[in-house]
Design a protein around this motif. Structure first.
Motif, short mmCIF file in Angstrom:
data_model
loop_
_atom_site.label_atom_id
_atom_site.label_comp_id
_atom_site.label_asym_id
_atom_site.label_seq_id
_atom_site.Cartn_x
_atom_site.Cartn_y
_atom_site.Cartn_z
N ASP A 113 0.82 -1.21 0.00
CA ASP A 113 0.00 0.00 0.00
C ASP A 113 0.85 1.26 0.00
O ASP A 113 0.51 2.25 -0.64
CB ASP A 113 -0.95 0.02 1.20
CG ASP A 113 -2.14 -0.90 1.02
OD1 ASP A 113 -2.40 -1.29 -0.13
OD2 ASP A 113 -2.80 -1.22 2.02
N LEU A 114 1.94 1.25 0.73
CA LEU A 114 2.78 2.44 0.81
C LEU A 114 3.62 2.66 -0.44
O LEU A 114 3.91 3.80 -0.80
CB LEU A 114 3.68 2.38 2.05
CG LEU A 114 2.96 2.45 3.39
CD1 LEU A 114 3.94 2.26 4.53
CD2 LEU A 114 2.22 3.78 3.53
N THR A 115 4.03 1.61 -1.10
CA THR A 115 4.90 1.78 -2.27
C THR A 115 4.11 1.86 -3.58
O THR A 115 4.32 2.77 -4.37
CB THR A 115 5.91 0.63 -2.38
OG1 THR A 115 5.21 -0.61 -2.41
CG2 THR A 115 6.88 0.66 -1.22
N ILE A 116 3.21 0.95 -3.81
CA ILE A 116 2.47 0.90 -5.07
C ILE A 116 1.07 1.48 -4.90
O ILE A 116 0.61 2.24 -5.73
CB ILE A 116 2.39 -0.55 -5.60
CG1 ILE A 116 3.80 -1.07 -5.87
CG2 ILE A 116 1.54 -0.62 -6.85
CD1 ILE A 116 3.87 -2.53 -6.19
N GLY A 117 0.43 1.14 -3.85
CA GLY A 117 -0.92 1.63 -3.59
C GLY A 117 -1.97 0.75 -4.23
O GLY A 117 -1.71 0.04 -5.19
#
Length: 101
Positions: free
Chosen positions: A20-24
């Protein structure tokens, strides 16, 4: 076994947080920039369709707009305003004005 499940759950939470934090998970929207152009004439607020068997006002709005961009109450109100007919009284073969948004 309980320790294995706890570690697996922890790794799953860690992986989903990282993802979630890197790609979403939400689709990103393109950035729109304002360009000085002459104002174009707006398109007509409706499209005329001839009703076929199985058509509903909602399906015709989806054909005209691709998706349903407003609430169903607004679609019903706009349809009644354009046609002086409630959506429940449409007839096969007649042409109606379908609102565009």
């Amino acid at each position: 076994m309980r320790k294995f499940l706890s570690i697996s759950l922890f790794l799953l939470v860690l992986h989903t947080t990282y993802y979630d934090l890197t790609i979403g998970t939400l689709a990103s929207h393109p950035v729109v920039s304002v360009v000085d152009k002459p104002i174009e004439k707006e398109a007509e607020p409706f499209i005329i369709y001839q009703v076929q068997a199985g058509d509903t006002v909602l399906s015709l709005v989806e054909k005209a707009n691709g998706t349903v961009p407003v609430s169903i109450d607004k679609i019903v109100h706009d349809f009644e305003t354009l046609n002086n007919t409630p959506p429940t009284h449409i007839q096969i073969g007649k042409e109606y004005r379908i609102p565009t948004y």
